[in-house]
Each structure stands twice: as structure tokens, then as C-alpha cells.
Design an enzyme around this catalytic site. Structure first.
Site, PDB file in Angstrom:
ATOM      1  N   SER A 465       0.798  -1.210   0.000  1.00  0.00           N
ATOM      2  CA  SER A 465       0.000   0.000   0.000  1.00  0.00           C
ATOM      3  C   SER A 465       0.837   1.270   0.000  1.00  0.00           C
ATOM      4  CB  SER A 465      -0.961  -0.041   1.188  1.00  0.00           C
ATOM      5  OG  SER A 465      -2.049   0.806   0.985  1.00  0.00           O
ATOM      6  N   ASP A 476      10.007   5.495 -10.220  1.00  0.00           N
ATOM      7  CA  ASP A 476       9.566   6.172 -11.446  1.00  0.00           C
ATOM      8  C   ASP A 476      10.334   7.464 -11.703  1.00  0.00           C
ATOM      9  OD1 ASP A 476       7.762   4.193 -12.019  1.00  0.00           O
ATOM     10  OD2 ASP A 476       6.017   5.255 -11.240  1.00  0.00           O
ATOM     11  N   LYS A 490      -0.965  -4.305  -3.278  1.00  0.00           N
ATOM     12  CA  LYS A 490      -2.228  -3.689  -2.847  1.00  0.00           C
ATOM     13  C   LYS A 490      -2.299  -2.272  -3.412  1.00  0.00           C
ATOM     14  CE  LYS A 490      -4.872  -2.055   1.083  1.00  0.00           C
ATOM     15  NZ  LYS A 490      -4.837  -0.670   0.611  1.00  0.00           N
TER      16      LYS A 490
END
Length: 712
Positions: A465, A476, A490
Site C-alpha cells: 500500500s 519512477d 495492494k
């Protein structure tokens, strides 16, 4: 019915199925409060859930199956005839819920307790018999998908093999038959008795979570007590005496004293002391809590700030008929520092050069939302604690920073965003998409970087999460390197809704819903749902990806992609990855501890794939001797989990459960585990050391300029 208070959480929370109270005088029954909470939940699920499924006969069947699994996951109690008797409820639970009639799940629970009581008789008879360990037969450890027993005789045979398996483990550990009989009698007696102590609220919580879980894996119902525990885990503080408690035999004992708490400061309590009674004040009547579960004792000890709690204590070193000690303590705010961010520095020497790697262990993305809502300037949060630790690291002139997110199940979305902002100046962190397909980009709100030097993030399968949001953003943006294994997967957002607040109830009666209302996506467009975050450098894992993680759920949301957000890269770690990977492989090929860890991973994988365990003593002894020889050959014993899982490695296995060992031995083993060399953390720090060296060698490159070590 719009919630008046919305708190966003991304940590997945497995609510306990069994919050047991002292044995009820009669069979649990549904109350008006249960019916009201269920009806309110229908409206909330249908209007706000991300995957709103109609409450119809199809969903009813899913709820029915999950409720049975919650009650009897290993299929050790119900018979096929029981399932047939309640088959009428399979497609009618939807109507029962809508009409506020919850008699069916409670009737199923009553039948369950009847079966448990019959099983107690079977177990007692089997423990009084003798077992033949020369017979070539096997035990099936995982019965979650096995057929329900067709008869009492078939169920008895299942239990015979189960008890024989436990008996053989104790026998192989050198125990005689009388000791084994006493140990297993106490073990099964406590386990079966615990199942019969559930009250109405407990049964309702089990049923509600079967319903919530039928929608998707991360929607939960939290009863009043579970809701309180969840709030404590987020703000890392509570009002109490500062003692960690544990059940042992018929007592709740003091397992640990929290430094700085009232119990620790007073010097009146010791580890191992047994709590016999609790009173709300010095002169108040004492409630006898012998035989109670810890879940029920804890709320009696917690209370209002500066109030007095009195305890009736049977000292750790006293016999059962020994003198008691009466202790009074003033409740105070206790801070759970062992669950907060912590820092350490690891020094690495490479070709005569010293590198300092600052390591921050972050157990969760916590935030005291209540204090923040009240505009308290110094509310507790993960980001604030990490900022403080980074400041200390700067003074110590560390060369690189490693954020250890292993076993971090998530927490506050705000914290995931603000923590990312410590390492990235500005820009989007995550994209949310609601059930209508509307998207919202969550951005860093405060420009400025706290740490601009080399950065690594260590994850494992239990990183979920909010941990995945942070790791994905770092990856990224090219801001740092992600090390470890594929994360949990998740990619959903939960909204915590207080049912009591909706009803303006003066007392807590209804509990809370933690409901999935959105999905989150990486700034690059893909979701972390199902697939998780894949590391740049992979490390071996002890966790089984097939049975743990989002992909192990039968109703998980699928992986998908949306349009990426506009963001500017903060670096290009990809240019360093080939060299980092080569150095990593060369190093671990020569690291004896790392090689032994990989061998342990392979052994555990083979054991997990074992579908049946032999109950023939000669075969089991041969298996044990072979595993001990392997462990001895690699210079150390394989660490055990406590022996509760039949698939666990049994080298050095004493056949006992954790709470059956002496407390001193258990605490000593725990201390040894914490002190043991963490080969994955060591190698991750070495990888960061390699990064520092590569950046300094290539100091003229663009990546080096962006990632160069920070000096104050």
C-alpha cells in the site's frame, strides 16, 4: 448517508476473527445494534464502495462460503450434514441483512460451538489411546480445500492423524508419553475452549468481515475494540500502564514493560507477573480475570489519563497458591516507540575507503490524525520522525540513505506523499481513480528536498500500500534504487467510516467500516494492484508469493493502466543498474551467510510444496537427520517459526507452540533473532556503498551531479 468524517488509509488491516470475552452465559444472539449496523453498511457499500456489488443471491452465496471458512478454515468441525442443514441460507443472506434479521449466521455459529464441544470429547479419547508409529500413513497439513467430513467417524480419523502428527513431533524431541499427553491435553483444551467464548459482538464481526471480504480483500468491519486498536496503531500512543501482555495457561501475564511507561517507572511490575484481577480505582471492587483472554483484559487496564487502575498480581516467581501483590498505577500516555521510525548507521570498507550508510527502519506510515485535525502543531507522524533522523545522519556525515520498508503494511496516504517529498522537490506522487473513473493527482505540497544524496528503498513481499506508493515514486522518478522482492500488490485506497458518528451515538456500539473507495496508480500510469513494485535488484525471499500477497486472493482487482501524470525525472538510476548488479552478484557469490540464506529459502520452498507429512517414525527421523546434517554442514541451525505450521522446517524442532515454552526461553530466542546478522540488510547497504563509489568515479556525469552524496 454521507460520512461526516473521512480519513484515508492505505494500509491493509487483517482484523482478528476472534475477539473473545469471558464465556457467555448463553448462546450469542444478534442485537438491535447489530441489525442497525448491517443495514447502514448496505447503503454505504452500495453508494461508496469502489466495486459496488448488488446485495443479491449471488453475493449471498459468497458471504455464506466465506463465513463458513472464517468459522472452520481447516474443516475440522463441521460435517457435510451441517452444510446441508444451512444450505437454505446460502442464497437468502441478502434478504436477511436487508431486513435486519441476522438469526442465520448466529444459528450457524451455535452449530459450530456444538461441534467444537463434541470434538473436545473426541480429542480427550484420542489422547488417552496409544499410537502406532510403525504404520506407513500420512498427515495432510492443509485442509482448507478438502471436502467436509461425511461422518463422525471420518472427522475422528482426521483428528487422529492431526494429534498423531503433534505427538510425533514431541516424541522426536525426546518427550515421554506422559509429558506429551499433558502438553497436548492443555494445548487442545485451551484452543477448543477459546472457540466457545465468543460473544455476540464477536460473532457479528466474523460475519461482517465475511460479507466485506466477499466484495474484495481489503474492505473490513472493525468492531468497537478493533477500531480502537487500529487508531492506536496509527497514532503510536495510548493511555494505559505501558505493559505488553500475553496469554499463558489461564493467566494474562506481563511480557514486556514499555520504557518510560507508568509500570516501568513505578518498579511495581515485573516481566512474567500474572494479572489475576483489575479494579477501576484503589477502593473499587476487583474483577477476577483468571481465564480471560488478553483481548478482554486490556480494555480494563486502559482508561482515562491520570485515572487509577488497581491490579491483583500473582508474582512471576510465586507458586499458584502463593501470596498475591496489589499494585496501583496512574494511567498515562504511553508512546509506542518500538513501532516508530528508527535509525542506525552501517560502516562499509571497500578498498580501504570508509562509507557510512544511514539506515531508517520504518514499520508503518503512521500519523496521529486526531491531533492533526485539532491543529496541534507537534502531531506525531512518520515523515516528521524520518526528517529528524535524516538531520542526525547529516551531522554524522553519512554517504547514502537506505529506507527499510520490509513488513511495512502501509498506513496514511498523506504520509506516503509527504515522505516522498523529502527526496523529490516537487511533482505528482500518485494518481487516484474512483469508482466512476474520475482521477485526482496527489502532489507534493511543500517544495524542498531534505535528502538529495544516494538513496535506496528495501522492500519485501509484506511491503504494501503506502509502502508501494513511496517505492514506486522513487523508482519512477529515477531518484533511487529499489532492492528486495516484488511487493504485496495492494493498489487500493480505504476510507474509514465511523458508524457511531453517522448515528451520533453517545457510546461506541456500531464500530467502523474500512471500505475500498478508490484505486491508486503510479505516476507512470500503471497500478501497483496485483503486481506490486518490482525491485531493480532482486534478493531471495522467505515468503511464499503463491500464498501471500494480492495475487493469492481469489477476488483481487485486476492490474490495469491509465494515462501517466506529467512529471520530471529526478535522476537516471537505470544507467548504474548494470554495474550495481554485477558487483552484487560477484559479492554474494563469495558471501557464506548469503549463500546459506539462499539454501534456507530453497529448503522452505520444498517444504511448502509438501502436500502430506509422513506419520511413520523411522521416516520422520531420517528426514530430521538429513536436515540437521544440512544445517550442520552450513554452520548454523535453521531458525524456526515456533512450530505452529506443519510445513515449517523441523530442524531442532521441540514440537512446542510459542506460548508453551518458558517465557525466559521465548524472550531469549527473540533477542537472539534480533541480534542475528540480517544478510539482506547487509547486502542492501553494500549495494548503496557501490552506488556511492560509482557516482564518485563518474562525478562528471549528469546522474552524478543529481545524485552526489550530500554534505552539510
Amino acid at each position: 448517508m454521507r460520512p461526516r468524517r473521512q480519513i484515508w488509509f492505505l494500509g491493509f488491516f487483517a482484523a482478528s476473527l476472534f475477539f473473545a470475552a469471558p464465556a457467555p452465559a448463553e448462546s450469542p444472539r444478534p442485537t438491535r445494534a447489530h441489525a442497525d449496523a448491517a443495514i447502514a453498511t448496505v447503503h454505504l457499500f452500495s453508494r461508496y464502495h469502489y466495486q459496488a456489488l448488488p446485495l443479491d443471491s449471488a453475493l449471498s452465496a459468497k458471504i455464506f462460503d466465506r463465513y463458513l471458512k472464517a468459522l472452520d478454515p481447516a474443516r475440522l468441525f463441521f460435517l457435510q450434514s451441517d452444510i446441508r442443514d444451512f444450505s437454505w441460507a446460502r442464497t437468502t443472506l441478502d434478504k436477511s441483512i436487508l431486513e435486519g434479521r441476522l438469526e442465520a449466521p448466529f444459528a450457524m455459529f451455535v452449530r459450530y460451538t456444538e461441534r467444537v464441544k463434541k470434538t473436545r470429547t473426541i480429542v480427550q479419547e484420542l489422547l488417552g489411546s496409544n499410537f502406532d508409529f510403525t504404520i506407513d500413513e500420512s498427515f495432510e497439513p492443509d485442509r482448507s480445500e478438502a471436502p467436509w467430513a461425511a461422518s463422525d467417524n471420518e472427522l475422528r480419523e482426521i483428528w487422529r492423524k492431526r494429534i498423531k502428527h503433534d505427538w510425533l513431533r514431541l516424541r522426536l524431541a525426546g518427550n515421554d508419553d506422559n509429558t506429551i499427553r499433558r502438553t497436548l491435553g492443555k494445548r487442545y483444551g485451551h484452543a477448543l475452549e477459546r472457540s466457545t467464548k465468543l460473544n455476540g459482538d464477536d460473532v457479528f464481526q466474523v460475519f461482517m468481515n465475511a460479507w466485506a471480504g466477499a466484495l474484495e480483500p481489503h474492505t473490513n468491519y472493525l468492531g468497537p475494540r478493533a477500531a480502537e486498536d487500529f487508531a492506536i496503531s496509527m497514532k503510536l500512543s495510548l493511555v494505559g500502564i505501558g505493559a505488553m501482555l500475553q496469554e499463558r495457561d489461564d493467566y494474562v501475564i506481563v511480557r514486556e514493560l514499555i520504557p518510560g511507561g507508568p509500570a516501568h517507572r513505578s518498579g511495581k511490575l515485573n516481566v512474567g507477573d500474572r494479572i489475576v484481577g483489575v479494579a477501576q480505582g484503589e477502593k473499587a471492587a476487583m474483577t477476577d480475570v483468571t481465564g480471560w483472554r488478553v483481548d478482554e483484559v486490556v480494555p480494563l487496564i486502559r482508561g482515562k489519563h491520570n485515572s487509577i487502575v488497581a491490579l491483583d498480581i500473582l508474582p512471576a516467581d510465586a507458586p499458584l497458591d502463593g501470596a498475591h501483590r496489589y499494585v496501583t498505577l496512574v494511567r498515562d500516555t504511553v508512546r509506542l516507540e518500538n513501532q516508530a521510525a528508527s535509525g542506525s548507521i552501517r560502516e562499509i570498507r571497500d578498498n580501504g575507503q570508509l562509507r557510512k550508510i544511514g539506515i531508517i527502519k520504518l514499520p508503518s506510515f503512521y500519523q496521529d490524525t486526531e491531533a492533526r485535525r485539532r491543529f496541534m502543531a507537534q502531531f506525531r507522524s512518520a515523515t516528521r520522525d524520518v526528517t529528524r533522523i535524516i538531520g542526525e545522519f547529516k551531522r554524522d556525515k553519512v554517504d547514502a540513505l537506505l529506507i527499510d520498508l520490509r513488513d511495512n503494511a502501509g498506513g496514511s496516504l498523506d504520509e506516503a506523499i509527504s515522505l516522498t517529498g523529502l527526496f523529490i522537490d516537487t511533482g505528482p506522487v500518485v494518481i487516484q481513480q474512483d469508482s466512476r473513473g474520475r482521477t485526482r493527482v496527489e502532489r507534493i505540497s511543500t517544495p524542498g528536498i531534505t535528502w538529495s544524496g544516494p538513496l535506496g528503498v528495501l522492500i519485501n513481499r509484506a511491503s504494501a500500500s503506502a509502502s508501494e506508493i513511496f517505492a514506486a515514486a522513487i523508482q519512477d522518478y529515477g531518484r533511487g534504487i529499489v532492492i528486495g522482492e516484488d511487493s504485496f500488490g495492494k493498489g487500493t485506497v480505504q476510507n474509514l467510516i465511523d458508524l457511531d458518528e453517522l448515528d451520533r451515538a453517545p457510546q461506541r456500539r456500531y464500530g467502523e467500516l474500512k471500505m475500498t473507495v478508490a484505486q491508486f496508480f503510479r505516476v507512470s500510469g500503471g497500478t501497483t494492484q496485483l503486481r506490486g513494485v518490482s525491485p531493480d535488484i532482486v534478493l531471495p525471499s522467505l515468503l511464499d508469493a503463491k500464498s501471500f500477497g494480492e495475487s493469492s486472493y481469489d477476488n483481487a482487482l485486476p492490474w490495469t493502466r491509465i494515462a501517466p501524470a506529467e512529471f520530471r525525472s529526478a535522476g537516471s538510476i537505470s544507467t548504474l543498474l548494470p554495474a550495481l548488479a554485477v558487483r552484487h552478484e560477484q559479492r554474494v557469490a563469495q558471501d557464506r551467510d548469503f549463500l546459506m540464506f539462499k539454501e534456507k529459502v530453497a529448503d522452505l520452498k520444498a517444504l511448502r510444496e509438501t502436500k502430506a507429512i509422513s506419520l511413520k517414525e523411522s521416516t520422520r527421523r531420517a528426514e530430521r537427520d538429513r536436515m540437521e546434517a544440512r544445517a550442520k554442514a552450513r554452520g548454523k541451525s535453521i531458525e524456526l517459526s515456533g512450530g505452529e505450521d506443519p510445513n515449517e522446517d523441523e530442524v531442532g524442532d521441540d514440537g512446542l507452540l510459542a506460548n508453551e515454552r518458558s517465557l525466559s526461553n521465548e524472550l531469549a530466542a527473540e533477542k537472539a533473532r534480533k541480534a542475528a546478522r540480517d544478510v539482506l540488510l547487509v547486502e542492501s547497504a553494500n549495494i548503496l556503498g557501490d552506488m556511492v563509489n560509482l557516482l564518485r568515479v563518474n562525478s562528471s556525469s549528469e546522474i552524478a551531479q543529481r545524485e552526489k552524496p550530500q554534505r552539510p
